[in-house]
Design an enzyme around this catalytic site. Structure first.
Site, PDB file in Angstrom:
ATOM      1  N   HIS A 252      -1.219  -4.976   7.579  1.00  0.00           N
ATOM      2  CA  HIS A 252      -2.176  -4.039   6.991  1.00  0.00           C
ATOM      3  C   HIS A 252      -2.981  -3.394   8.117  1.00  0.00           C
ATOM      4  O   HIS A 252      -3.457  -4.102   9.012  1.00  0.00           O
ATOM      5  CB  HIS A 252      -3.096  -4.755   6.002  1.00  0.00           C
ATOM      6  CG  HIS A 252      -4.035  -3.806   5.328  1.00  0.00           C
ATOM      7  ND1 HIS A 252      -3.639  -2.984   4.296  1.00  0.00           N
ATOM      8  CD2 HIS A 252      -5.322  -3.488   5.592  1.00  0.00           C
ATOM      9  CE1 HIS A 252      -4.658  -2.228   3.931  1.00  0.00           C
ATOM     10  NE2 HIS A 252      -5.693  -2.503   4.703  1.00  0.00           N
TER      11      HIS A 252
ATOM     12  N   GLU B 113      -0.747  -3.192  15.527  1.00  0.00           N
ATOM     13  CA  GLU B 113       0.343  -3.513  14.594  1.00  0.00           C
ATOM     14  C   GLU B 113       1.648  -3.917  15.280  1.00  0.00           C
ATOM     15  O   GLU B 113       2.256  -4.927  14.946  1.00  0.00           O
ATOM     16  CB  GLU B 113       0.618  -2.314  13.671  1.00  0.00           C
ATOM     17  CG  GLU B 113      -0.540  -1.965  12.772  1.00  0.00           C
ATOM     18  CD  GLU B 113      -0.188  -0.883  11.773  1.00  0.00           C
ATOM     19  OE1 GLU B 113       0.882  -0.930  11.169  1.00  0.00           O
ATOM     20  OE2 GLU B 113      -1.012   0.035  11.592  1.00  0.00           O
TER      21      GLU B 113
END
Ligand code: GAR
Length: 195
Positions: A104, A175
Site C-alpha cells: 500500500h 515500494e
C-alpha cells in the site's frame, strides 16, 4: 495479482533474478484487467499470465469464484497483491489466510482503507500537507488495509510535489524495496515483525 503497470511486479521479478529474493519463484500472474502492462512484464519474464476480469464475469460471485480458481490452479504458497486494485472476497481470504500480502502506498494507518488506492493516496497526502509519507507491506485480512504490518518505509514529501512525482518517489524509495524484502523474509522464514 496485478491490475495495472506492474512496476511492483517488475521489482519482484528483478529481485528474484539478482538474488535479493531467494528460494521463491512466481508461478502465475493474475490480472483483473486484460490490458494491464503488468501482463507484458510477466510474458517477457516467461511467467504465465491469467486474466480474470469483471468484463468476462459481470456477476460478482462468478468473478470471485473465477479468481479463486485462478489462484488454486497454481497452488501458491504466497499470494502477493502487487498493485491489485480489487477487494478480495471472504472465500479467498479464508482459503489463503496468513498467506496473502499487499503493498500500500502510504504509511498505514494514514491514507488507507476504502477508496484509497493508486494516485488518490498521494493526492490526499498532499492535500493534508504531511511532510512524510511512505509505503507499507501488510498481511491481508477481511478489512481494507487492516491486516498485520510486515514492513514500512518512510519517504519525504518535497516542496512542489505533484501526486505523480510523489507516487514515483514512494515507489522508487519504498515500494520496490520493501515488497521484495517482505517476500524474501517470508520465503526464508526470517523474523516477520520488526518493532
Ligand atoms: C502501487 O503504487 C501500489 O502501491 C498501489 O497501486 C500501485 C500499482 O502500481 N496499490 C494500492 O493502492 C493498493 N491499495 P504498479 O502496477 O506499477 O505496481
Amino acid at each position: 495479482m496485478v491490475s495495472g503497470g506492474g512496476t511492483n511486479l517488475q521489482a519482484i521479478i528483478d529481485a528474484i533474478a539478482d538474488g535479493r529474493i531467494k528460494g521463491a519463484k512466481i508461478v502465475r500472474v493474475i490480472s483483473n484487467k486484460s490490458d494491464a502492462y503488468a501482463l507484458k512484464r510477466a510474458e517477457s519474464a516467461g511467467i504465465e499470465g491469467v486474466v480474470v476480469s469483471r468484463k468476462d464475469h459481470p456477476d460478482a460471485s462468478h468473478f470471485n469464484k473465477a479468481l479463486l480458481e485462478a489462484l488454486d490452479g497454481c497452488k501458491p504458497d504466497l499470494v502477493v497483491l502487487a498493485g491489485f486494485l480489487v477487494v478480495l472476497s471472504r472465500d479467498i481470504i479464508e482459503r489463503y489466510r496468513g498467506r496473502i500480502i499487499n503493498i500500500h502506498p502510504s504509511l498505514i494507518p494514514s491514507f488507507c482503507g476504502e477508496g484509497f488506492y493508486g494516485l488518490k493516496v498521494h493526492e490526499e497526502a498532499l492535500k493534508r500537507g504531511v511532510k512524510v509519507t511512505g509505503a507499507t507491506v501488510h498481511f491481508v485480512d477481511e478489512g481494507c488495509d487492516t491486516g498485520p504490518i510486515i514492513l514500512q518505509k518512510a519517504v519525504p514529501v518535497e516542496e512542489g510535489d505533484t501526486p505523480e512525482i510523489l507516487q514515483r518517489r514512494v515507489m522508487e524509495q519504498a515500494e520496490w524495496k520493501i515488497l521484495p524484502e517482505a517476500i524474501d523474509m517470508i520465503a526464508n522464514s526470517k523474523e516477520l515483525f520488526r518493532n
